[in-house]
Structures are given as C-alpha cells and as structure tokens.
Design a protein around this motif. Structure first.
Motif, PDB file in Angstrom:
ATOM      1  N   ARG A 543      -4.266  17.804   7.469  1.00 34.22           N
ATOM      2  CA  ARG A 543      -5.480  18.634   7.436  1.00 34.22           C
ATOM      3  C   ARG A 543      -5.435  19.698   8.526  1.00 34.22           C
ATOM      4  N   PHE A 544      -5.705  20.958   8.132  1.00 31.16           N
ATOM      5  CA  PHE A 544      -5.677  22.063   9.087  1.00 31.16           C
ATOM      6  C   PHE A 544      -6.857  21.977  10.043  1.00 31.16           C
ATOM      7  N   VAL A 545      -6.586  22.164  11.346  1.00 32.73           N
ATOM      8  CA  VAL A 545      -7.627  22.105  12.373  1.00 32.73           C
ATOM      9  C   VAL A 545      -7.913  23.495  12.949  1.00 32.73           C
ATOM     10  N   GLY A 546      -6.878  24.215  13.351  1.00 33.62           N
ATOM     11  CA  GLY A 546      -7.054  25.545  13.952  1.00 33.62           C
ATOM     12  C   GLY A 546      -5.708  26.158  14.277  1.00 33.62           C
ATOM     13  N   ALA A 547      -5.731  27.438  14.655  1.00 34.38           N
ATOM     14  CA  ALA A 547      -4.478  28.140  14.960  1.00 34.38           C
ATOM     15  C   ALA A 547      -4.736  29.244  15.970  1.00 34.38           C
ATOM     16  N   ARG A 598       2.888  32.031  15.409  1.00 29.28           N
ATOM     17  CA  ARG A 598       1.610  31.326  15.347  1.00 29.28           C
ATOM     18  C   ARG A 598       1.793  29.876  15.756  1.00 29.28           C
ATOM     19  N   VAL A 599       0.791  29.334  16.427  1.00 28.89           N
ATOM     20  CA  VAL A 599       0.750  27.906  16.762  1.00 28.89           C
ATOM     21  C   VAL A 599      -0.456  27.314  16.049  1.00 28.89           C
ATOM     22  N   SER A 600      -0.214  26.332  15.170  1.00 28.96           N
ATOM     23  CA  SER A 600      -1.292  25.715  14.384  1.00 28.96           C
ATOM     24  C   SER A 600      -1.366  24.229  14.681  1.00 28.96           C
ATOM     25  N   ILE A 601      -2.566  23.668  14.540  1.00 25.39           N
ATOM     26  CA  ILE A 601      -2.785  22.227  14.748  1.00 25.39           C
ATOM     27  C   ILE A 601      -3.223  21.613  13.421  1.00 25.39           C
ATOM     28  N   TYR A 602      -2.585  20.489  13.071  1.00 25.30           N
ATOM     29  CA  TYR A 602      -2.947  19.721  11.874  1.00 25.30           C
ATOM     30  C   TYR A 602      -3.142  18.264  12.283  1.00 25.30           C
ATOM     31  N   GLU A 603      -3.866  17.519  11.440  1.00 22.07           N
ATOM     32  CA  GLU A 603      -4.044  16.073  11.648  1.00 22.07           C
ATOM     33  C   GLU A 603      -3.612  15.345  10.385  1.00 22.07           C
ATOM     34  N   LYS A 604      -2.914  14.232  10.599  1.00 22.99           N
ATOM     35  CA  LYS A 604      -2.444  13.463   9.451  1.00 22.99           C
ATOM     36  C   LYS A 604      -2.363  11.985   9.831  1.00 22.99           C
ATOM     37  N   GLN A 605      -3.228  11.172   9.220  1.00 15.95           N
ATOM     38  CA  GLN A 605      -3.231   9.718   9.437  1.00 15.95           C
ATOM     39  C   GLN A 605      -3.280   9.376  10.925  1.00 15.95           C
ATOM     40  N   GLY A 606      -4.199  10.036  11.636  1.00 19.75           N
ATOM     41  CA  GLY A 606      -4.366   9.771  13.062  1.00 19.75           C
ATOM     42  C   GLY A 606      -3.328  10.424  13.947  1.00 19.75           C
ATOM     43  N   MET A 607      -2.385  11.118  13.332  1.00 17.65           N
ATOM     44  CA  MET A 607      -1.298  11.767  14.065  1.00 17.65           C
ATOM     45  C   MET A 607      -1.628  13.255  14.238  1.00 17.65           C
ATOM     46  N   LEU A 665       7.931  21.839  13.462  1.00 18.89           N
ATOM     47  CA  LEU A 665       6.787  20.929  13.416  1.00 18.89           C
ATOM     48  C   LEU A 665       7.009  19.789  14.404  1.00 18.89           C
ATOM     49  N   LEU A 666       6.099  19.655  15.371  1.00 19.54           N
ATOM     50  CA  LEU A 666       6.141  18.575  16.354  1.00 19.54           C
ATOM     51  C   LEU A 666       5.057  17.563  16.004  1.00 19.54           C
ATOM     52  N   GLU A 667       5.445  16.315  15.854  1.00 13.49           N
ATOM     53  CA  GLU A 667       4.470  15.276  15.499  1.00 13.49           C
ATOM     54  C   GLU A 667       4.304  14.298  16.654  1.00 13.49           C
ATOM     55  N   PHE A 668       3.038  13.948  16.923  1.00 15.08           N
ATOM     56  CA  PHE A 668       2.700  13.020  17.999  1.00 15.08           C
ATOM     57  C   PHE A 668       1.850  11.901  17.406  1.00 15.08           C
ATOM     58  N   GLU A 669       2.398  10.672  17.473  1.00 17.87           N
ATOM     59  CA  GLU A 669       1.715   9.521  16.885  1.00 17.87           C
ATOM     60  C   GLU A 669       0.378   9.290  17.576  1.00 17.87           C
ATOM     61  N   ALA A 670      -0.515   8.602  16.844  1.00 19.97           N
ATOM     62  CA  ALA A 670      -1.823   8.273  17.411  1.00 19.97           C
ATOM     63  C   ALA A 670      -1.649   7.364  18.621  1.00 19.97           C
ATOM     64  N   ALA A 671      -2.523   7.519  19.610  1.00 19.43           N
ATOM     65  CA  ALA A 671      -2.457   6.688  20.815  1.00 19.43           C
ATOM     66  C   ALA A 671      -2.803   5.249  20.467  1.00 19.43           C
ATOM     67  N   PRO A 672      -2.069   4.257  20.996  1.00 13.38           N
ATOM     68  CA  PRO A 672      -2.354   2.853  20.681  1.00 13.38           C
ATOM     69  C   PRO A 672      -3.697   2.411  21.267  1.00 13.38           C
ATOM     70  N   SER A 673      -4.349   1.412  20.594  1.00 18.09           N
ATOM     71  CA  SER A 673      -5.609   0.866  21.111  1.00 18.09           C
ATOM     72  C   SER A 673      -5.332   0.072  22.384  1.00 18.09           C
ATOM     73  N   SER A 674      -6.376  -0.316  23.087  1.00 23.51           N
ATOM     74  CA  SER A 674      -6.200  -1.056  24.353  1.00 23.51           C
ATOM     75  C   SER A 674      -5.503  -2.384  24.116  1.00 23.51           C
ATOM     76  N   GLU A 675      -5.867  -3.077  22.960  1.00 22.26           N
ATOM     77  CA  GLU A 675      -5.203  -4.362  22.680  1.00 22.26           C
ATOM     78  C   GLU A 675      -3.712  -4.150  22.398  1.00 22.26           C
ATOM     79  N   GLN A 676      -3.391  -3.069  21.622  1.00 20.96           N
ATOM     80  CA  GLN A 676      -1.984  -2.782  21.319  1.00 20.96           C
ATOM     81  C   GLN A 676      -1.217  -2.427  22.588  1.00 20.96           C
ATOM     82  N   ALA A 677      -1.877  -1.641  23.458  1.00 18.83           N
ATOM     83  CA  ALA A 677      -1.229  -1.244  24.698  1.00 18.83           C
ATOM     84  C   ALA A 677      -0.931  -2.458  25.567  1.00 18.83           C
TER      85      ALA A 677
END
Length: 699
Positions: A543-547, A598-607, A665-677
């Motif tokens: 999903r497109f967020v901004g650019a 251009r630099v654009s931000i997208y979101e995909k499955q928490g990533m 395209l650079l992808e950064f996984e969602a941050a783990p929850s406190s229990e996962q961490a």
C-alpha cells in the motif's frame, strides 16, 4: 605575435642606456644604508598584491619611492632594476637560460621613463609636504606605466590603445593610499636609530595586506583546480579525444585573452566557464559518445541538449545568467547555422564566441600536428563558424606557443573488432528496401500511413538541408532503421527491418540477467533479488503511503527525515538509524549518477518498503555481480560501497536496472513484539552459553 617593433625596440634601448647610467653612478649609492629597504622591495616584488581586476600590483614601488625621496634617482633605479631582474628570473623558474632578456630590458626602459619623470616632478614640488609628493609621484608613475603598457599591447597585440584604461585608472587609488600611509612615515625615520624597527613595522603592515591578497589568489587557484579535476572525471565516460579537453581549453583561453587584451574584470569567470563548458555532457548517456558511426536524429538531439544542461549547472553554481548564456550558446555559429537557437553574428554573446574559437582550436590541434595548417583551417572557419575579428588574432606563432604549453596525445583510431556487428545473412536483418521519395508524392510501401508520413517529413528535411542522417522508428512491435540520402530533386531512403537484431539483443540481455539473477540469489541467501523487468518489482509493492522527489544534495537529508518520521512509531532508535543509513546511501547514489528520482514509502503485511527510483543510465550488466557481491566495489555507475551498507541494514533488497533508470526496493520487517524479543534474546543467550561450555568428550 611579434614582440620586436620600433616601439618596443626604443624602450629596450632606453633600458640599456639607463643601465649604463646606473653603472656610471654606481659609486654614489649608499648600499649599506638602503639594504633593509632593498630586501623589502625584493620581497614585495616576488610576492605581488592581487588587485580586484585580477592584475598583480607590485608593492615594491613603495620602497622605490622611499629611496627616490631619500637618496635620489640612482639608488631608486638600482633597487628597481634588481627587483625586476629577480621577478623575471622567478617567472623563468630560476633558470637564467630561459630568462626573457628582451622583455626585461623593455621593462627597465619603461620604468626608467616613469622614474625619471617622477623625479623631475618631485624636484619641481620643492619643499611641499611629503604626503603631497608621495601621492602625486605614485599617481604619475602608475599613469605613465599604464600608457606605456597600452602602447606595447597595441603595437604587439593589435588591441585598442584605450581598452580597459578607465578600469586601470580606478586601481591607481590602491597604491596611492598605500604609499601615503607608509612612505612619509618611513622617510621621516631614515638615518635614525629607529630605521630597523621602522622597516619591521612597514614590512608587517604591507605583508598583512599581502596575506589577504595571497589568500584570495589561493582560493581562486583551488577553485580552478577543483573545476579542472571535476571536468577530468566527467570526461572519462566520453570519447577519448574529449579527455583533457576542458583543461586544455582553460590553458588556451588564458593565453588568448592576453592576445586580445580582454578585460580583467570577467577573466576568471570566463576561464572557469571555458573549463566547464562541456559539463552538461555528464547528464547525457555514455552510449551517445561511444557509439560507432553517425548518431540518429534522436541521439543528435540528446547530444545537443548538453548546452542547456551545462547552462543550468553553471547558473546553479554562479547564480549569473550571463555566465549560463556563455555555456548555452558556445555551439552557435557566426553564420547562424549553430544550435540551440541559431543565433547569428553579434547576437551571440562575445564570451560564447571566444569559447567557440578556443574549442575549435583545441579540436584542430588534436587532429593535426602542423601549426601552419591548423592556423589556416581556423581562418577558413572565420565568418562561418567563428567571429572573423577573433579568428584574425590567431597566428601560427600563437598556435605554436599553445602547443608548447600543452601535451596532445594523438592516437590512431582503433581497429574495429571483427565479428561483433550483426551481419546481413538472414539471421539478424528482416529485410531492406530502397525507396525514392519525391516531395508531394506519398510513399508507397507496406507501412502504416502514420509511419510513412513521419518518414516523408524527415525526407523533406533531408532534401532542404542537403544532409545525410538516419533515424530509428518503432511501430507495431517492429523496429526500422531508416537512412536518408538527399539528391538534387529527390531523396533515396534505405529502410531496414532490424527487428530480429533487436529481439536477439533483448534475448541475450534477458539470458544474462537470468544467469546473474540465479547467482546473486544463491550467494546472497535469497536476500537480494535481481528483477528482470520493472513490473516485477512494482508488483511486489504494498500500500502506497507517500513519496518525495529527489533532485539535489540537500534532498538526501530530506529523504532521510521523511522516512524516519514514518518509521518513528514502528521501530526502536537503533533500527531507525539503520533505515536512515540505507536510505541515505541509496539517495546519495541516485544524485551522483542520475538527473533526478523519487523516494516512496509502501507498507505490506506490517513490513515497511522504501522504493528508490532514478532516471539515470542504469548499471551496466557486467558491473552487476561485482556491484552486489564484492564488498567495497565501486565503478563509474554502480551502487558502490553504499550497497554493502544497504545490504547489511535491510532485510531484503530488490533491484531492477536498465538503460533509462534504476529501481531499488529496500524492505524492513516488522519490529518483533516484546514477548518475541524476549524469546529471541533468551534463545541467543542459550546458544552463546552452549558454545562457551561444550559437553565433555567421553572416552
């Protein structure tokens, strides 16, 4: 340029006569008393003061006037002759054999006239105030010197006698003020015990002024060298004949401006513009310069756009519209047949005409070793390409002096490799047709009406301009190469279907990409994916967020902050720092190698996905494996060392590159929850304990 004429020979004779006069009266000079002042004069002459016009002012004249007022004309002449001799020796790199003896004697003759008339004036002033004597004496000396030098430039170089004299007169104020501030005070203490301290005082005062003058010169020199180095690096992607072209133009320009006695007020800007005149070529794809054979019309238009690109760059650097115009119009011709505007004669800015002449002279000297032939060819271009008045100032002796100052590496053209070009053997050529076109008669061929009309329009142009050229056309999945050969009343059109060759090249490109894709994916453990087309990488976006648009260096920080604001609530400070570092490297590479992006931000499955695109010339196929897999590798157009940082910071990278741009395209996984961490931390700690305490080995 012939230095010896009746005027300069007269000055040289006066120099010899005054030297004989000095030897005759050498016994009347108080050498010990004037030693300190003589040393001061020599130092000031060897390190002259830089004036606003760019001319150098010798502060040693202050010491000469001190001696003239205190000890008479013989002592002043001796000091002036010694300092002038050392100055000329310095300009010849302290080699007495290279000393310009005729110029030295001529200069002595000029100074003798100036000093003699100043001495007569001071005698007439009698008991007048030292301040009045100093001011009038220095003004008279400088005015006489200006007129005598103007005479030399007129008789030797042919420049107008009064050219720039009004500007030089304004600068007389500087030595006059310096003289009034120093000379009366110093003369008052001559013969007293305070002479040594007064010499130190005067030296400190003058060297303080000298210091700022030298700093100005140092900054100008540093800026010039930086421009030369930048141009040298930019020329690497161009044809071999262009390498070193900018720096050679700078040397030619400096010498030519002396020939035409160009105003010193704009000289440094014009020399800098000459060095950077082709800077716009850095924004033109490299294949345009390295292509074998003639350029197509599209490629020719792309090449010609370098003048506009260069003008924009120079305007951004200087903020001066007139300097931008010098670059914009340096390919205009005096007969009006140049580009980009087709300006004619004096419609072209004077400085642009000078750059054109120096540009053509460098190209001719690169091609031909006979200086006389080069000069004759340049004269043939007068009234056509070049301003006749400027071309008239280039004689054989000038070309020879330029060649001595430069090193031209003329290389024979390389032999064309055999077997690399497509052959017309049925495999790569779809078919060739010869069409005879007559104006007003439509083209009868198995082409669409739209394509036939386009070809007819270019045929009319070829006939009107009597020029041979070719163009590439694409229609309905086919590619045609069309050559136009004008005759007296019609045009021969050679139309070749090169679709098989284009498809073969595309297939070969695709096969290479497939090979690289598998190797890169395997060695990077599926962390790096080389996409075969842009759609593949775009289909992966969420999903497109901004650019934010990226055009200049300041946009690096703006892009970094733009991404950090979006990620502030998702990741901890350490993770955000890694994301900012990756974005910074990607955008920096974009600015270095592309026109914009251009630099654009997208979101995909928490990533979070950071999509960086540019409109550059792409990364060459043979560079891809080294760019991605070799740590620290960098080339003229690669992601370089920055890729290693992006690779370490991101969880996954997708890359697509082709001749008109690169997408990353650079992808950064969602941050783990406190229990996962906590679980990950405990698992890591347990693993480290197991490694440090291995089980005992059983016998």
């Amino acid at each position: 340029m012939k230095e010896q004429n009746s005027y300069t020979l007269s000055l040289c004779s006066l120099g010899l006569l005054s030297l004989m006069f000095l030897f005759w009266n050498a016994g009347s000079i108080p050498y010990v008393e004037v030693l300190f002042v003589l040393v001061l004069i020599i130092m000031l002459d060897l390190f002259p003061v830089r004036l606003p016009s760019g001319d150098q002012y010798s502060g040693g004249i202050i010491g000469v006037f001190i001696l003239l007022l205190a000890y008479g004309i013989e002592t002043a002449l001796m000091a002036l002759y010694v300092s002038t001799f050392l100055y000329y020796l310095k300009t010849s790199n302290w080699n007495i054999r290279k000393l310009a003896r005729f110029r030295l004697l001529t200069t002595w003759g000029m100074y003798s006239i100036c000093l003699l008339l100043c001495h007569i004036l001071l005698m007439q002033l009698g008991t007048a105030s030292l301040y009045i004597k100093t001011a009038l004496g220095i003004v008279l000396f400088e005015m006489l010197n200006i007129f005598l030098i103007a005479g030399i430039r007129t008789t030797v170089g042919g420049s107008p006698f009064f050219e720039n004299i009004h500007f030089k007169f304004k600068e007389i104020l500087i030595p006059a003020l310096l003289g009034i501030a120093v000379i009366p005070h110093f003369v008052h203490h001559l013969g007293t015990e305070g002479l040594f301290s007064e010499t130190i005082y005067t030296s400190v005062f003058l060297f303080f002024i000298l210091f700022f003058s030298r700093e100005f010169l140092k900054q100008y020199t540093a800026r010039k060298k930086a421009s030369e180095e930048f141009v040298r690096l930019a020329e690497v992607k161009q044809e071999k004949d262009s390498q070193g072209h900018g720096n050679r133009i700078g040397v030619i320009m400096e010498s030519f401006l002396d020939e035409i006695s160009y105003s010193k007020s704009n000289r440094s800007e014009l020399v800098m513009s000459a060095i950077l005149h082709d800077i716009g070529k850095t924004l033109i794809p490299a294949h345009v310069f390295r292509k074998r054979g003639a350029l197509s019309l599209t490629e020719e238009a792309e090449y010609r756009s370098h003048t506009e690109f260069g003008a924009q760059i120079l305007f951004n650097i200087t903020g001066e519209a007139k300097i931008a115009d010098w670059i914009r119009y340096h390919h205009e011709r005096f007969d009006g047949k140049g580009y980009p505007k087709g300006l004619k004669g004096k419609e072209i800015p004077y400085e642009a005409r000078i750059i054109t002449l120096c540009n053509e002279l460098d190209h001719l000297m690169m091609r031909y070793e006979d200086d006389g032939y080069v000069a004759s060819l340049l004269q043939e271009m007068a009234g056509k390409v070049l301003d006749p008045a400027l071309a008239a100032g280039v004689e054989v002796s000038f070309v020879t002096s330029i060649r001595q100052a430069l090193v031209f590496n003329r290389e024979e053209p390389e032999e064309q490799p055999q077997g690399e070009e497509f052959q017309e053997d049925g495999l790569f050529i779809g078919g060739t047709s010869l069409i005879k076109y007559t104006p007003g008669i439509s083209i009868e061929h198995a082409l669409s009406r739209s394509l036939a009309d386009q070809i007819a329009a270019l045929a009319d142009r070829s006939l009107n301009e009597q020029q041979t050229f070719y163009e590439i056309f694409k229609e309905s999945g086919k590619t045609y190469e069309v050559h136009f050969y004008p005759e007296s009343e019609n045009v021969s059109i050679v139309l070749t279907d090169i679709t098989p060759a284009v498809r073969y090249r595309e297939k070969m490109h695709e096969d290479i990409l497939h090979s690289y894709k598998g190797v890169i994916e395997t060695l990077s453990h599926s962390k790096v994916d080389l996409c075969l087309n842009r759609e593949e990488i775009e289909d992966h976006l969420g999903r497109f967020v901004g650019a934010i648009e990226v055009k200049e260096k300041s946009d690096v920080a703006a892009s970094r902050n733009f991404v950090a604001e979006h990620c502030a609530e998702r990741y901890d400070a350490k993770r955000i720092m890694h994301i900012k570092l990756a974005v910074s490297e990607g955008v920096t590479n974009l600015i270095k190698h592309a026109v914009g992006g251009r630099v654009s931000i997208y979101e995909k499955q928490g990533m979070v996905q950071i999509f960086i695109t540019d409109r550059g010339s792409g990364i060459p196929l043979h560079e891809l494996p080294k760019t991605i897999l070799v740590s620290g590798y960098s080339s003229k157009r690669s992601l370089g060392k920055g890729f290693a940082l992006m690779h370490a910071s991101a969880d996954r990278l997708l890359l697509h590159t082709y001749g008109k741009g690169t997408s990353l395209l650079l992808e950064f996984e969602a941050a783990p929850s406190s229990e996962q961490a906590d679980a990950q931390s405990a698992e890591k700690k347990e693993s480290q304990t197991a490694v440090s305490n291995p089980p005992a080995t059983q016998p």
